[in-house]
Design an enzyme around this catalytic site. Structure first.
Site, PDB file in Angstrom:
ATOM      1  N   LYS A 148       0.895  -1.254   0.001  1.00  0.00           N
ATOM      2  CA  LYS A 148      -0.125   0.182   0.029  1.00  0.00           C
ATOM      3  C   LYS A 148       0.885   1.213   0.001  1.00  0.00           C
ATOM      4  O   LYS A 148       0.798   2.040  -0.757  1.00  0.00           O
ATOM      5  CB  LYS A 148      -1.040   0.087   1.111  1.00  0.00           C
ATOM      6  CG  LYS A 148      -1.869   1.001   1.173  1.00  0.00           C
ATOM      7  CD  LYS A 148      -2.892   1.190   2.320  1.00  0.00           C
ATOM      8  CE  LYS A 148      -2.020   2.217   3.398  1.00  0.00           C
ATOM      9  NZ  LYS A 148      -2.760   2.428   4.806  1.00  0.00           N
ATOM     10  N   ASP A 167      -6.529   0.585   0.788  1.00  0.00           N
ATOM     11  CA  ASP A 167      -6.659   0.979   2.166  1.00  0.00           C
ATOM     12  C   ASP A 167      -7.986   0.340   2.537  1.00  0.00           C
ATOM     13  O   ASP A 167      -8.810  -0.366   1.869  1.00  0.00           O
ATOM     14  CB  ASP A 167      -6.385   2.487   2.327  1.00  0.00           C
ATOM     15  CG  ASP A 167      -7.763   3.225   1.650  1.00  0.00           C
ATOM     16  OD1 ASP A 167      -8.600   2.890   1.028  1.00  0.00           O
ATOM     17  OD2 ASP A 167      -7.963   4.399   2.506  1.00  0.00           O
TER      18      ASP A 167
END
Ligand code: SF4
Length: 240
Positions: A148, A167
């Site tokens: 991420k 996310d």
């Protein structure tokens, strides 16, 4: 940010119940629906980008590490003073872990984050000549950077579409919109990378994050204000 703020308090249309929204059955129907989703997101958030304030790739890497389990708003309150106190990568590589943890205390998980930031600074200096690397594999070697974080840095700081940022918002909304049926962020990203064209990966991630903050919120999505309502057959649509 340039995102249109959405008036979400007053419902603007009756919500179509999930069972009445036709599910796409063929590849062609799925493509039409997907393009409809992209068009609406483009209308809502034409210039969506990362909300973490930064002046360069290094600052964005640090801000992204700080943003774990913390709001971007909170991180943006901490980083200006942080980068004033530690203006260079060397400053953070040589920082006292206890002192740094105290400086970033309000972002939560401060001991782990301080360790990651110092480790990241040391790695970037020792292995990458003081430059935040530009490939996924190299970024994944930096302490504190999982996929991420690497996708945020590569996409926003360098404009490199290496993957899709997954996310909590992207995770939830990808499932609500039936773009994935997976729970694991890595598997969700793999599904999105197959479904979303690569030239949309960077924008799409940020559009969905803004969409999740403003409309398709976790507990009570604002379906009556949502332009994706006619395309959405999520079971937890809010009909009231
Ligand atoms: S807010 Fe979310 S759950 Fe509600 S219609 Fe829009 S995409 Fe579907």
């Amino acid at each position: 940010m340039g995102d249109r703020e959405i008036a979400t308090v007053t419902p603007v249309h009756p919500v179509t119940p999930p069972k009445k929204v036709p599910k796409p059955r063929t590849a062609a129907e799925r493509k039409v629906r997907l393009n409809g989703i992209f068009e609406e997101l483009d209308q809502l958030f034409p210039e969506a980008t990362c909300a973490l304030q930064h002046k360069n790739a290094w600052q964005l890497l640090v801000a992204t590490i700080l943003s774990a389990q913390c709001t971007d708003e909170r991180v943006n309150k901490v980083t200006p003073a942080l980068f004033e106190k530690y203006p260079t990568i060397e400053d953070l590589a040589n920082a006292s872990q206890d002192e740094l943890a105290n400086d970033i205390r309000s972002t939560g998980f401060f001991n782990n984050k301080a360790r990651s930031i110092i480790g990241a600074a040391q790695k970037v200096l020792s292995d990458y000549n003081g430059r935040v690397p530009r490939t996924m594999d190299e970024l994944l070697s930096v302490p504190g950077a999982a996929r991420k974080t690497a996708n945020v840095v590569l996409g926003t700081a360098y404009g490199i579409a290496s993957g899709v940022v997954v996310d909590t918002h992207v995770q939830r909304i990808s499932r609500r919109l039936d773009l994935t049926r997976q729970d694991d962020p890595v598997k969700i990203e793999q599904d999105l990378m197959k479904t979303v064209p690569q030239d949309r990966w960077i924008l799409f991630s940020h559009q969905v994050i803004h969409f999740g903050r403003q409309i398709c919120i976790a507990r009570k999505p604002r379906c009556a204000s949502c332009p994706l309502d006619p395309l959405c057959y999520a079971k937890d649509k809010t009909l009231a």
